[in-house]
Scaffold this motif. Sequence first.
Motif, PDB file in Angstrom:
ATOM      1  N   ALA A  76      -5.221 -27.769  30.052  1.00 54.31           N
ATOM      2  CA  ALA A  76      -6.333 -29.288  29.707  1.00 54.31           C
ATOM      3  C   ALA A  76      -7.874 -28.259  29.629  1.00 54.31           C
ATOM      4  O   ALA A  76      -8.628 -28.795  28.627  1.00 54.31           O
ATOM      5  CB  ALA A  76      -6.538 -29.915  31.074  1.00 54.31           C
ATOM      6  N   ILE A  77      -8.163 -27.551  30.137  1.00 59.69           N
ATOM      7  CA  ILE A  77      -9.486 -26.882  30.473  1.00 59.69           C
ATOM      8  C   ILE A  77      -9.429 -26.080  29.193  1.00 59.69           C
ATOM      9  O   ILE A  77     -10.607 -26.065  28.277  1.00 59.69           O
ATOM     10  CB  ILE A  77      -9.489 -25.643  31.695  1.00 59.69           C
ATOM     11  N   ASP A  78      -8.445 -25.269  28.525  1.00 60.09           N
ATOM     12  CA  ASP A  78      -8.487 -24.654  27.164  1.00 60.09           C
ATOM     13  C   ASP A  78      -8.764 -25.402  26.120  1.00 60.09           C
ATOM     14  O   ASP A  78      -8.869 -24.755  25.293  1.00 60.09           O
ATOM     15  CB  ASP A  78      -7.128 -23.769  27.311  1.00 60.09           C
ATOM     16  N   GLN A  79      -8.500 -26.915  26.238  1.00 62.66           N
ATOM     17  CA  GLN A  79      -8.621 -27.739  25.189  1.00 62.66           C
ATOM     18  C   GLN A  79      -9.996 -28.257  25.048  1.00 62.66           C
ATOM     19  O   GLN A  79     -10.526 -28.788  24.027  1.00 62.66           O
ATOM     20  CB  GLN A  79      -7.795 -28.972  25.626  1.00 62.66           C
ATOM     21  N   ILE A  80     -10.972 -27.693  26.053  1.00 64.23           N
ATOM     22  CA  ILE A  80     -12.545 -28.060  26.051  1.00 64.23           C
ATOM     23  C   ILE A  80     -13.019 -27.265  24.913  1.00 64.23           C
ATOM     24  O   ILE A  80     -12.996 -26.359  24.687  1.00 64.23           O
ATOM     25  CB  ILE A  80     -13.177 -27.717  27.306  1.00 64.23           C
ATOM     26  N   SER A  81     -13.702 -28.358  24.058  1.00 63.27           N
ATOM     27  CA  SER A  81     -14.262 -27.700  22.879  1.00 63.27           C
ATOM     28  C   SER A  81     -15.386 -26.930  23.114  1.00 63.27           C
ATOM     29  O   SER A  81     -16.338 -27.353  24.043  1.00 63.27           O
ATOM     30  CB  SER A  81     -14.606 -28.706  21.738  1.00 63.27           C
ATOM     31  N   LEU A  82     -15.932 -25.779  22.445  1.00 64.55           N
ATOM     32  CA  LEU A  82     -17.018 -25.111  22.400  1.00 64.55           C
ATOM     33  C   LEU A  82     -17.913 -25.420  21.337  1.00 64.55           C
ATOM     34  O   LEU A  82     -19.111 -24.859  21.236  1.00 64.55           O
ATOM     35  CB  LEU A  82     -16.781 -23.450  22.456  1.00 64.55           C
ATOM     36  N   LEU A  83     -17.544 -26.230  20.432  1.00 64.03           N
ATOM     37  CA  LEU A  83     -18.217 -26.693  19.195  1.00 64.03           C
ATOM     38  C   LEU A  83     -19.162 -27.740  19.756  1.00 64.03           C
ATOM     39  O   LEU A  83     -18.578 -28.599  20.544  1.00 64.03           O
ATOM     40  CB  LEU A  83     -17.232 -27.274  18.196  1.00 64.03           C
ATOM     41  N   MET A  89     -14.011 -18.851  31.401  1.00 66.13           N
ATOM     42  CA  MET A  89     -14.760 -19.258  32.351  1.00 66.13           C
ATOM     43  C   MET A  89     -15.983 -20.269  31.835  1.00 66.13           C
ATOM     44  O   MET A  89     -16.366 -21.191  32.614  1.00 66.13           O
ATOM     45  CB  MET A  89     -15.905 -17.832  32.255  1.00 66.13           C
ATOM     46  N   VAL A  90     -16.430 -20.321  30.542  1.00 70.38           N
ATOM     47  CA  VAL A  90     -17.242 -21.408  29.791  1.00 70.38           C
ATOM     48  C   VAL A  90     -16.802 -22.494  30.141  1.00 70.38           C
ATOM     49  O   VAL A  90     -17.217 -23.433  30.808  1.00 70.38           O
ATOM     50  CB  VAL A  90     -17.663 -20.955  28.621  1.00 70.38           C
ATOM     51  N   ARG A  91     -15.278 -22.913  29.587  1.00 66.48           N
ATOM     52  CA  ARG A  91     -14.885 -23.981  29.679  1.00 66.48           C
ATOM     53  C   ARG A  91     -14.505 -24.610  31.123  1.00 66.48           C
ATOM     54  O   ARG A  91     -14.648 -25.540  31.453  1.00 66.48           O
ATOM     55  CB  ARG A  91     -13.411 -23.880  29.017  1.00 66.48           C
ATOM     56  N   SER A  92     -14.334 -23.530  32.228  1.00 72.05           N
ATOM     57  CA  SER A  92     -13.895 -24.120  33.422  1.00 72.05           C
ATOM     58  C   SER A  92     -15.259 -24.433  33.983  1.00 72.05           C
ATOM     59  O   SER A  92     -15.474 -25.608  34.812  1.00 72.05           O
ATOM     60  CB  SER A  92     -13.513 -22.815  34.284  1.00 72.05           C
ATOM     61  N   SER A  93     -16.263 -24.026  33.718  1.00 76.72           N
ATOM     62  CA  SER A  93     -17.611 -24.361  34.096  1.00 76.72           C
ATOM     63  C   SER A  93     -18.124 -25.487  33.610  1.00 76.72           C
ATOM     64  O   SER A  93     -18.694 -26.519  34.178  1.00 76.72           O
ATOM     65  CB  SER A  93     -18.829 -23.117  33.636  1.00 76.72           C
ATOM     66  N   LEU A  94     -17.771 -25.817  32.303  1.00 75.09           N
ATOM     67  CA  LEU A  94     -18.047 -27.135  31.713  1.00 75.09           C
ATOM     68  C   LEU A  94     -17.305 -28.268  32.266  1.00 75.09           C
ATOM     69  O   LEU A  94     -17.873 -29.491  32.604  1.00 75.09           O
ATOM     70  CB  LEU A  94     -17.597 -27.228  30.130  1.00 75.09           C
ATOM     71  N   GLU A  95     -15.831 -28.044  32.620  1.00 74.37           N
ATOM     72  CA  GLU A  95     -15.020 -29.087  33.291  1.00 74.37           C
ATOM     73  C   GLU A  95     -15.558 -29.185  34.725  1.00 74.37           C
ATOM     74  O   GLU A  95     -15.727 -30.417  35.182  1.00 74.37           O
ATOM     75  CB  GLU A  95     -13.718 -28.283  33.388  1.00 74.37           C
ATOM     76  N   TYR A  96     -15.983 -28.228  35.323  1.00 81.30           N
ATOM     77  CA  TYR A  96     -16.418 -28.426  36.859  1.00 81.30           C
ATOM     78  C   TYR A  96     -17.771 -29.356  36.872  1.00 81.30           C
ATOM     79  O   TYR A  96     -17.817 -30.094  37.541  1.00 81.30           O
ATOM     80  CB  TYR A  96     -16.881 -26.930  37.524  1.00 81.30           C
ATOM     81  N   LEU A  97     -18.701 -28.971  35.740  1.00 75.95           N
ATOM     82  CA  LEU A  97     -19.931 -29.926  35.740  1.00 75.95           C
ATOM     83  C   LEU A  97     -19.525 -31.301  35.261  1.00 75.95           C
ATOM     84  O   LEU A  97     -20.383 -32.267  35.961  1.00 75.95           O
ATOM     85  CB  LEU A  97     -21.041 -29.275  34.574  1.00 75.95           C
TER      86      LEU A  97
END
Length: 82
Positions: A6-13, A35-43
């Motif tokens: 699920a975290i790996d599906q978070i878009s960076l676009l 790391m970026v996607r996990s941080s986005l999910e956390y926030l």
Amino acid sequence: MSAVAAIDQISLLDGEYDNELLLKIASESPTFAHMVRSSLEYLDSSGDNHLPTWLGSWIEDRPKTQVQLVVTQHPDYTVDED
């Protein structure tokens, strides 16, 4: 779907920002991208709005210097993209 998947599906676009440097580094480093996607999910899920992550430090031959990955939604900590 697992939490990692699920975290790996978070878009960076983003429709408003180019994010060119972020996308370049993420394409070269799956670890950084995660790391970026996990941080986005956390926030997005924690109610917190600022997450610095320590990456490294130097103390020899210079004042204490630190490298951090900072992901923030706090308006006082954002910087101009230019």
